[in-house]
Design a protein around this motif. Structure first.
Motif, PDB file in Angstrom:
ATOM      1  N   VAL A 194      12.197  21.957  29.976  1.00 49.52           N
ATOM      2  CA  VAL A 194      13.100  21.010  29.761  1.00 49.52           C
ATOM      3  C   VAL A 194      14.226  21.184  29.050  1.00 49.52           C
ATOM      4  CG1 VAL A 194      12.928  18.495  28.753  1.00 49.52           C
ATOM      5  CG2 VAL A 194      10.969  19.368  29.942  1.00 49.52           C
ATOM      6  N   ILE A 195      14.134  22.034  28.118  1.00 44.41           N
ATOM      7  CA  ILE A 195      15.350  22.524  27.295  1.00 44.41           C
ATOM      8  C   ILE A 195      16.345  22.958  28.156  1.00 44.41           C
ATOM      9  CG2 ILE A 195      16.028  23.856  25.540  1.00 44.41           C
ATOM     10  CD1 ILE A 195      13.514  23.253  23.953  1.00 44.41           C
ATOM     11  N   ALA A 196      15.831  23.827  29.125  1.00 39.46           N
ATOM     12  CA  ALA A 196      16.590  24.681  30.051  1.00 39.46           C
ATOM     13  C   ALA A 196      17.670  23.546  30.980  1.00 39.46           C
ATOM     14  CB  ALA A 196      16.023  25.786  30.891  1.00 39.46           C
ATOM     15  N   GLY A 197      16.783  22.563  31.456  1.00 41.62           N
ATOM     16  CA  GLY A 197      17.475  21.648  32.188  1.00 41.62           C
ATOM     17  C   GLY A 197      18.304  20.882  31.296  1.00 41.62           C
ATOM     18  N   GLY A 198      18.109  20.510  30.350  1.00 41.50           N
ATOM     19  CA  GLY A 198      19.107  19.753  29.459  1.00 41.50           C
ATOM     20  C   GLY A 198      20.469  20.612  29.127  1.00 41.50           C
ATOM     21  N   ALA A 199      20.130  22.038  28.808  1.00 40.49           N
ATOM     22  CA  ALA A 199      21.282  22.799  28.839  1.00 40.49           C
ATOM     23  C   ALA A 199      22.014  22.958  29.917  1.00 40.49           C
ATOM     24  CB  ALA A 199      20.560  24.127  28.175  1.00 40.49           C
ATOM     25  N   ILE A 200      21.399  22.966  31.211  1.00 40.23           N
ATOM     26  CA  ILE A 200      22.199  23.012  32.321  1.00 40.23           C
ATOM     27  C   ILE A 200      23.159  21.730  32.464  1.00 40.23           C
ATOM     28  CG2 ILE A 200      22.201  23.325  34.767  1.00 40.23           C
ATOM     29  CD1 ILE A 200      19.755  24.751  34.712  1.00 40.23           C
ATOM     30  N   TYR A 201      22.692  20.619  32.279  1.00 36.20           N
ATOM     31  CA  TYR A 201      23.481  19.382  32.142  1.00 36.20           C
ATOM     32  C   TYR A 201      24.658  19.509  31.319  1.00 36.20           C
ATOM     33  CZ  TYR A 201      20.475  16.446  35.159  1.00 36.20           C
ATOM     34  OH  TYR A 201      19.641  16.043  36.228  1.00 36.20           O
ATOM     35  N   ILE A 202      24.333  19.959  29.975  1.00 30.42           N
ATOM     36  CA  ILE A 202      25.602  20.259  29.144  1.00 30.42           C
ATOM     37  C   ILE A 202      26.614  21.310  29.494  1.00 30.42           C
ATOM     38  CG2 ILE A 202      26.286  21.232  26.830  1.00 30.42           C
ATOM     39  CD1 ILE A 202      23.171  20.166  25.688  1.00 30.42           C
ATOM     40  N   CYS A 259      17.507  17.869  25.284  1.00 31.27           N
ATOM     41  CA  CYS A 259      17.101  19.041  24.587  1.00 31.27           C
ATOM     42  C   CYS A 259      16.587  18.640  23.103  1.00 31.27           C
ATOM     43  CB  CYS A 259      18.414  19.461  24.247  1.00 31.27           C
ATOM     44  SG  CYS A 259      19.131  20.645  25.790  1.00 31.27           S
ATOM     45  N   CYS A 260      17.205  17.396  22.673  1.00 35.11           N
ATOM     46  CA  CYS A 260      16.576  17.038  21.212  1.00 35.11           C
ATOM     47  C   CYS A 260      15.107  16.292  21.430  1.00 35.11           C
ATOM     48  CB  CYS A 260      17.320  15.996  20.785  1.00 35.11           C
ATOM     49  SG  CYS A 260      19.009  16.559  20.392  1.00 35.11           S
ATOM     50  N   CYS A 261      14.914  15.438  22.382  1.00 36.46           N
ATOM     51  CA  CYS A 261      13.488  15.073  22.607  1.00 36.46           C
ATOM     52  C   CYS A 261      12.286  16.484  22.860  1.00 36.46           C
ATOM     53  CB  CYS A 261      13.513  14.362  23.850  1.00 36.46           C
ATOM     54  SG  CYS A 261      14.292  12.808  23.573  1.00 36.46           S
ATOM     55  N   SER A 262      12.929  17.257  23.590  1.00 34.43           N
ATOM     56  CA  SER A 262      11.907  18.307  23.784  1.00 34.43           C
ATOM     57  C   SER A 262      11.704  19.191  22.491  1.00 34.43           C
ATOM     58  CB  SER A 262      12.438  19.135  24.885  1.00 34.43           C
ATOM     59  OG  SER A 262      12.733  18.549  26.164  1.00 34.43           O
ATOM     60  N   CYS A 263      12.798  19.390  21.765  1.00 31.11           N
ATOM     61  CA  CYS A 263      12.552  20.298  20.699  1.00 31.11           C
ATOM     62  C   CYS A 263      11.789  19.563  19.722  1.00 31.11           C
ATOM     63  CB  CYS A 263      13.916  20.511  20.106  1.00 31.11           C
ATOM     64  SG  CYS A 263      14.838  21.601  20.783  1.00 31.11           S
ATOM     65  N   MET A 286       5.261   8.903  23.061  1.00 35.12           N
ATOM     66  CA  MET A 286       5.312   8.160  24.093  1.00 35.12           C
ATOM     67  C   MET A 286       6.965   7.769  23.891  1.00 35.12           C
ATOM     68  SD  MET A 286       4.107   6.180  26.492  1.00 35.12           S
ATOM     69  CE  MET A 286       4.365   5.015  27.463  1.00 35.12           C
ATOM     70  N   THR A 287       7.456   8.119  22.618  1.00 33.13           N
ATOM     71  CA  THR A 287       8.807   7.534  22.394  1.00 33.13           C
ATOM     72  C   THR A 287       9.655   8.606  22.846  1.00 33.13           C
ATOM     73  OG1 THR A 287       8.216   6.243  20.638  1.00 33.13           O
ATOM     74  CG2 THR A 287      10.651   6.902  20.786  1.00 33.13           C
ATOM     75  N   SER A 288       9.117   9.916  22.863  1.00 32.37           N
ATOM     76  CA  SER A 288      10.056  11.138  23.194  1.00 32.37           C
ATOM     77  C   SER A 288      10.059  11.061  24.753  1.00 32.37           C
ATOM     78  CB  SER A 288       9.405  12.428  22.553  1.00 32.37           C
ATOM     79  OG  SER A 288       8.014  12.343  23.035  1.00 32.37           O
ATOM     80  N   ALA A 289       9.109  10.493  25.448  1.00 39.16           N
ATOM     81  CA  ALA A 289       8.811  10.813  26.681  1.00 39.16           C
ATOM     82  C   ALA A 289       9.853   9.628  27.346  1.00 39.16           C
ATOM     83  CB  ALA A 289       7.551  10.431  27.469  1.00 39.16           C
ATOM     84  N   ALA A 290       9.950   8.733  26.783  1.00 36.39           N
ATOM     85  CA  ALA A 290      10.925   7.546  27.131  1.00 36.39           C
ATOM     86  C   ALA A 290      12.531   8.253  27.207  1.00 36.39           C
ATOM     87  CB  ALA A 290      10.639   6.163  26.260  1.00 36.39           C
ATOM     88  N   LEU A 291      12.671   8.686  25.962  1.00 37.03           N
ATOM     89  CA  LEU A 291      13.924   9.128  25.615  1.00 37.03           C
ATOM     90  C   LEU A 291      14.406  10.210  26.419  1.00 37.03           C
ATOM     91  CD1 LEU A 291      14.181   9.136  21.591  1.00 37.03           C
ATOM     92  CD2 LEU A 291      15.351   7.659  23.269  1.00 37.03           C
ATOM     93  N   GLU A 292      13.381  11.207  26.929  1.00 38.33           N
ATOM     94  CA  GLU A 292      13.517  12.275  27.953  1.00 38.33           C
ATOM     95  C   GLU A 292      13.877  11.477  29.146  1.00 38.33           C
ATOM     96  OE1 GLU A 292      11.057  15.737  27.554  1.00 38.33           O
ATOM     97  OE2 GLU A 292      10.199  14.982  29.378  1.00 38.33           O
ATOM     98  N   ILE A 293      13.135  10.330  29.781  1.00 39.97           N
ATOM     99  CA  ILE A 293      13.460   9.809  30.983  1.00 39.97           C
ATOM    100  C   ILE A 293      14.723   9.194  31.019  1.00 39.97           C
ATOM    101  CG2 ILE A 293      12.855   7.833  32.436  1.00 39.97           C
ATOM    102  CD1 ILE A 293       9.920   8.379  31.645  1.00 39.97           C
ATOM    103  N   LEU A 294      15.247   8.558  29.729  1.00 40.31           N
ATOM    104  CA  LEU A 294      16.685   8.136  29.506  1.00 40.31           C
ATOM    105  C   LEU A 294      17.701   9.208  29.542  1.00 40.31           C
ATOM    106  CD1 LEU A 294      18.747   5.608  28.940  1.00 40.31           C
ATOM    107  CD2 LEU A 294      18.179   6.414  26.545  1.00 40.31           C
ATOM    108  N   GLY A 295      17.403  10.361  28.952  1.00 41.52           N
ATOM    109  CA  GLY A 295      18.396  11.513  29.190  1.00 41.52           C
ATOM    110  C   GLY A 295      18.751  11.853  30.489  1.00 41.52           C
ATOM    111  N   LEU A 296      17.293  11.970  31.478  1.00 38.47           N
ATOM    112  CA  LEU A 296      17.459  12.198  32.549  1.00 38.47           C
ATOM    113  C   LEU A 296      18.131  11.275  33.661  1.00 38.47           C
ATOM    114  CD1 LEU A 296      16.524  14.275  34.936  1.00 38.47           C
ATOM    115  CD2 LEU A 296      14.466  13.038  35.146  1.00 38.47           C
TER     116      LEU A 296
END
Length: 216
Positions: A118-126, A182-186, A1-11
């Protein structure tokens, strides 16, 4: 649940950074007139951006003109145009990829493939943050160099405009949001890679046979 919230925050941070890049791209205030020496009191202010330059009168009137020729523009302006447009398109791709693989969506069945998307999406943002940083630093370097160059007339000296600061803030949001995704997905991938197996102990009953509830 925490990783999902952090993932939404990163998005969310990535989306804000993407919008900031689009805003910085459209603003004409990449470099503005410097009020120094004989130019302390002037009747007009000059704004120069990627797509147009504007003249703002002291009365509040503003006149803007789009650049006539693309090939006649300086190299930093052409590179800034190309990179900011590329980042705007990549940001849209990153948004769609991240939403497809996010934990809060059911577009793809949970598993390794979902985490990789998801990691690919984070990498594209970076990547977007790195690309937009190039024209911002290029413009800032030219403005600072010309400002301290004694051979440049005071009327030609410029200062960094608001668009550069908006672009730097957008870059920080893109980089931080992409790293967070990326960190949350990993971490989620590491947790689901090694499922915990539980087996009940086999205890014999009074008649020497094993209890059937151990096999349920």
């Amino acid at each position: 649940m925490t990783s999902a919230a952090l993932e939404i925050l990163g998005l969310g941070l990535g989306i804000l950074g993407w919008v900031g890049v689009i805003l910085a791209c459209g603003l004409p205030m990449w470099q503005v007139s410097a009020f120094i020496d004989v130019n302390i009191v002037v009747a007009q202010t000059i704004w120069e951006g990627l797509w147009m330059n504007c003249v703002v009168q002291s009365t509040g009137q503003m006149q803007c003109k789009v650049y006539d020729s693309i090939l006649a523009l300086p190299a930093e302006v052409q590179a800034g145009r190309a990179l900011t447009v590329i980042v705007a398109l990549l940001g849209l791709v990153a948004l769609m990829v991240t939403v497809v693989g996010a934990q809060c969506t059911n577009c793809i069945r949970p598993g390794k493939m979902k985490s990789r998307i998801v990691i690919a999406g984070g990498a594209i943002y970076i990547l977007c943050g790195v690309l937009v940083l190039v024209p911002l630093c290029w413009f800032a370097n030219i403005v600072i160099s010309d400002f301290y160059d004694p051979t440049v007339p005071p009327s030609k000296k410029r200062e960094m405009g608001a668009a550069l600061y908006i672009g730097w803030a957008a870059t920080a949001l893109l980089l931080f949001g992409g790293c967070l995704i990326c960190c949350c997905s990993c971490s989620q991938r590491d947790e689901t890679s090694f499922p915990v197996k539980y087996s009940a102990p086999r205890r014999p009953t009074s008649n020497g046979e094993y209890d059937k509830k151990n096999y349920v």
